[in-house]
Design an enzyme around this catalytic site. Structure first.
Site, PDB file in Angstrom:
ATOM      1  N   ALA A  68     -33.378  19.189 -42.270  1.00  0.00           N
ATOM      2  CA  ALA A  68     -32.244  18.521 -41.627  1.00  0.00           C
ATOM      3  C   ALA A  68     -32.772  17.717 -40.433  1.00  0.00           C
ATOM      4  O   ALA A  68     -33.807  18.047 -39.849  1.00  0.00           O
ATOM      5  CB  ALA A  68     -31.238  19.562 -41.163  1.00  0.00           C
ATOM      6  N   GLY A 113     -34.136  22.337 -44.828  1.00  0.00           N
ATOM      7  CA  GLY A 113     -33.149  21.833 -45.787  1.00  0.00           C
ATOM      8  C   GLY A 113     -33.801  21.147 -46.989  1.00  0.00           C
ATOM      9  O   GLY A 113     -33.210  21.103 -48.070  1.00  0.00           O
TER      10      GLY A 113
HETATM   11  C1  LIG Z   1     -26.735  22.864 -38.872  1.00  0.00           C
HETATM   12  C2  LIG Z   1     -27.147  23.371 -40.205  1.00  0.00           C
HETATM   13  C3  LIG Z   1     -28.577  23.123 -40.547  1.00  0.00           C
HETATM   14  C4  LIG Z   1     -28.860  23.549 -41.892  1.00  0.00           C
HETATM   15  C5  LIG Z   1     -30.162  24.038 -42.259  1.00  0.00           C
HETATM   16  C6  LIG Z   1     -31.305  23.140 -42.194  1.00  0.00           C
HETATM   17  C7  LIG Z   1     -32.116  23.225 -41.112  1.00  0.00           C
HETATM   18  C8  LIG Z   1     -33.363  22.455 -41.046  1.00  0.00           C
HETATM   19  O1  LIG Z   1     -33.838  21.877 -42.002  1.00  0.00           O
HETATM   20  S1  LIG Z   1     -34.103  22.415 -39.518  1.00  0.00           S
HETATM   21  C9  LIG Z   1     -35.484  21.375 -39.740  1.00  0.00           C
HETATM   22  C10 LIG Z   1     -36.626  22.083 -40.397  1.00  0.00           C
HETATM   23  N1  LIG Z   1     -37.789  21.202 -40.449  1.00  0.00           N
HETATM   24  C11 LIG Z   1     -38.736  21.211 -39.517  1.00  0.00           C
HETATM   25  O2  LIG Z   1     -38.716  21.956 -38.558  1.00  0.00           O
HETATM   26  C12 LIG Z   1     -39.857  20.216 -39.713  1.00  0.00           C
HETATM   27  C13 LIG Z   1     -40.026  19.338 -38.513  1.00  0.00           C
HETATM   28  N2  LIG Z   1     -41.111  18.382 -38.716  1.00  0.00           N
HETATM   29  C14 LIG Z   1     -42.413  18.689 -38.548  1.00  0.00           C
HETATM   30  O3  LIG Z   1     -42.775  19.806 -38.243  1.00  0.00           O
HETATM   31  C15 LIG Z   1     -43.411  17.581 -38.755  1.00  0.00           C
HETATM   32  O4  LIG Z   1     -42.744  16.359 -38.695  1.00  0.00           O
HETATM   33  C16 LIG Z   1     -44.155  17.665 -40.115  1.00  0.00           C
HETATM   34  C17 LIG Z   1     -45.123  18.865 -40.093  1.00  0.00           C
HETATM   35  C18 LIG Z   1     -43.194  17.791 -41.279  1.00  0.00           C
HETATM   36  C19 LIG Z   1     -44.973  16.365 -40.345  1.00  0.00           C
HETATM   37  O5  LIG Z   1     -45.814  16.103 -39.260  1.00  0.00           O
HETATM   38  P1  LIG Z   1     -46.530  14.683 -39.153  1.00  0.00           P
HETATM   39  O6  LIG Z   1     -47.176  14.323 -40.441  1.00  0.00           O
HETATM   40  O7  LIG Z   1     -47.356  14.729 -37.927  1.00  0.00           O
HETATM   41  O8  LIG Z   1     -45.338  13.633 -39.005  1.00  0.00           O
HETATM   42  P2  LIG Z   1     -44.406  13.394 -37.724  1.00  0.00           P
HETATM   43  O9  LIG Z   1     -44.090  14.676 -37.061  1.00  0.00           O
HETATM   44  O10 LIG Z   1     -44.992  12.316 -36.896  1.00  0.00           O
HETATM   45  O11 LIG Z   1     -43.068  12.904 -38.451  1.00  0.00           O
HETATM   46  C20 LIG Z   1     -42.806  11.537 -38.756  1.00  0.00           C
HETATM   47  C21 LIG Z   1     -41.465  11.166 -38.177  1.00  0.00           C
HETATM   48  O12 LIG Z   1     -40.483  11.990 -38.769  1.00  0.00           O
HETATM   49  C22 LIG Z   1     -39.738  12.680 -37.748  1.00  0.00           C
HETATM   50  N3  LIG Z   1     -39.300  13.992 -38.272  1.00  0.00           N
HETATM   51  C23 LIG Z   1     -39.991  14.853 -39.022  1.00  0.00           C
HETATM   52  N4  LIG Z   1     -39.247  15.916 -39.312  1.00  0.00           N
HETATM   53  C24 LIG Z   1     -38.059  15.730 -38.697  1.00  0.00           C
HETATM   54  C25 LIG Z   1     -36.853  16.487 -38.664  1.00  0.00           C
HETATM   55  N5  LIG Z   1     -36.674  17.626 -39.352  1.00  0.00           N
HETATM   56  N6  LIG Z   1     -35.816  15.972 -37.973  1.00  0.00           N
HETATM   57  C26 LIG Z   1     -35.911  14.794 -37.325  1.00  0.00           C
HETATM   58  N7  LIG Z   1     -37.037  14.021 -37.353  1.00  0.00           N
HETATM   59  C27 LIG Z   1     -38.079  14.501 -38.039  1.00  0.00           C
HETATM   60  C28 LIG Z   1     -40.716  12.804 -36.610  1.00  0.00           C
HETATM   61  O13 LIG Z   1     -40.048  13.034 -35.414  1.00  0.00           O
HETATM   62  C29 LIG Z   1     -41.385  11.441 -36.670  1.00  0.00           C
HETATM   63  O14 LIG Z   1     -40.524  10.478 -36.118  1.00  0.00           O
HETATM   64  P3  LIG Z   1     -41.077   9.389 -35.071  1.00  0.00           P
HETATM   65  O15 LIG Z   1     -41.669  10.157 -33.940  1.00  0.00           O
HETATM   66  O16 LIG Z   1     -39.879   8.586 -34.704  1.00  0.00           O
HETATM   67  O17 LIG Z   1     -42.110   8.624 -35.846  1.00  0.00           O
END
Ligand SMILES: CCCCC/C=C/C(=O)SCCNC(=O)CCNC(=O)[C@H](O)C(C)(C)COP(=O)(O)OP(=O)(O)OC[C@H]1O[C@@H](n2cnc3c(N)ncnc32)[C@H](O)[C@@H]1OP(=O)(O)O
Length: 259
Positions: A68, A113
């Site tokens: 998410a 998600g």
């Molecule tokens: C309210 C009910 C909710 C329902 C249940 C669901 C909950 C969830 O899913 S919570 C989210 C769970 N996911 C995470 O915690 C993953 C978060 N992301 C990461 O840990 C990392 O991004 C990675 C390991 C997946 C990849 O790392 P890397 O290759 O270094 O890439 P970046 O971190 O630079 O990511 C590129 C770009 O994407 C943005 N981003 C990645 N994941 C998310 C996210 N879950 N939400 C928002 N944005 C995300 C990241 O911030 C980067 O953006 P920019 O900095 O603008 O380039």
């Protein structure tokens, strides 16, 4: 071949296959409300389309889906969070119950998600460089799109708790070993192997595919006796379909057509 692009998802109809792409690659295809609505719209569209026999969900770019959209969490109050989780949960239930096989083609990260979408699909095939996990606990929350229920059903209680307690990401090979992913293939062969698998499934009886899916989904949540009764009732009806008659005749007559 038909293509359609929406704001957060896109599709390619390559009958008998329907490909759906999560399409926010610059954000690793993270899920917002728009994506939930659009993904549901495409799955519904493909369910109704008689030329599509198997649906494949995958991500555009280097990830399947990183979960998410965390940037959206800041604006959520408890009511908003409940509504968002409900919407997501209803989408997962819809994917799980759609009367056509759905394959998740995992091309990179499937987290939070994102893994919950993959778990709502019937079969998961992943590239060898993919990683999966439910890292919600590291944000002080926990899975909200069905992960606490679907993960233990796939991998058993202990492994599911370990994954959700730690939030660790695991490589696709390990995920295959514990029963979370069915097939792992080299990255460069992912699409080809997925297409081969999907085409093989698409060549089977539509009625049987839909009935098997229903029986497995409903049966695993029922007693063995109730499940066996459902199977017997459904099976006797399947036996009367034109498709079953034709396929059985084809088998019985194949020897007669040789030399
Ligand atoms: C309210 C009910 C909710 C329902 C249940 C669901 C909950 C969830 O899913 S919570 C989210 C769970 N996911 C995470 O915690 C993953 C978060 N992301 C990461 O840990 C990392 O991004 C990675 C390991 C997946 C990849 O790392 P890397 O290759 O270094 O890439 P970046 O971190 O630079 O990511 C590129 C770009 O994407 C943005 N981003 C990645 N994941 C998310 C996210 N879950 N939400 C928002 N944005 C995300 C990241 O911030 C980067 O953006 P920019 O900095 O603008 O380039």
């Amino acid at each position: 071949m038909t293509r359609e692009k929406m704001e957060t998802v896109s599709m390619k109809k390559e009958a008998p296959l329907g490909w759906i792409y999560l399409n926010r690659p610059e954000k690793l295809n993270v899920i917002n409300e728009k994506m939930i609505d659009e993904l549901r719209q495409l799955v519904e569209q493909m369910e109704k389309d008689n030329e599509v026999r198997v649906i494949i969900i995958t991500g555009n770019g280097k990830a399947f889906c990183a979960g998410a959209d965390i940037s959206h969490f800041k604006t959520l109050n408890p009511e908003g969070a409940w509504l968002f989780a409900k919407k997501g949960r209803e989408l997962m239930d819809y994917i799980e119950n759609v009367r056509k096989p759905v394959i998740a083609m995992i091309n990179g990260y499937a987290l939070g998600g994102g893994l919950e979408i993959a778990m709502a699909c019937d079969i998961r095939i992943a590239s060898d460089d993919s990683q999966v996990g439910l890292p919600e606990i590291t944000l002080g929350i926990y899975p909200g799109f069905g992960g606490t229920q679907r993960l233990p059903r796939l991998v058993g209680k202990g492994k599911a708790l370990e994954m959700m307690f730690t939030g660790d990401r695991i490589p696709s090979m390990e995920a295959q070993r514990i029963g979370l992913i069915e097939r792992v293939v080299p990255k460069e062969k992912l699409e080809e192997e997925t297409r081969n698998l999907a085409m093989k499934i698409a060549s089977q009886s539509q009625t049987s595919l839909a009935e098997i899916k229903l029986l497995v989904n409903k049966g695993t949540d029922s007693s063995l006796d109730a499940g066996l009764n459902m199977e017997s009732l459904g099976w006797s009806l399947a036996f009367t379909t034109e498709e079953a008659k034709t396929r059985i005749d084809q088998f019985l007559n194949k020897g007669k057509n040789k030399g």
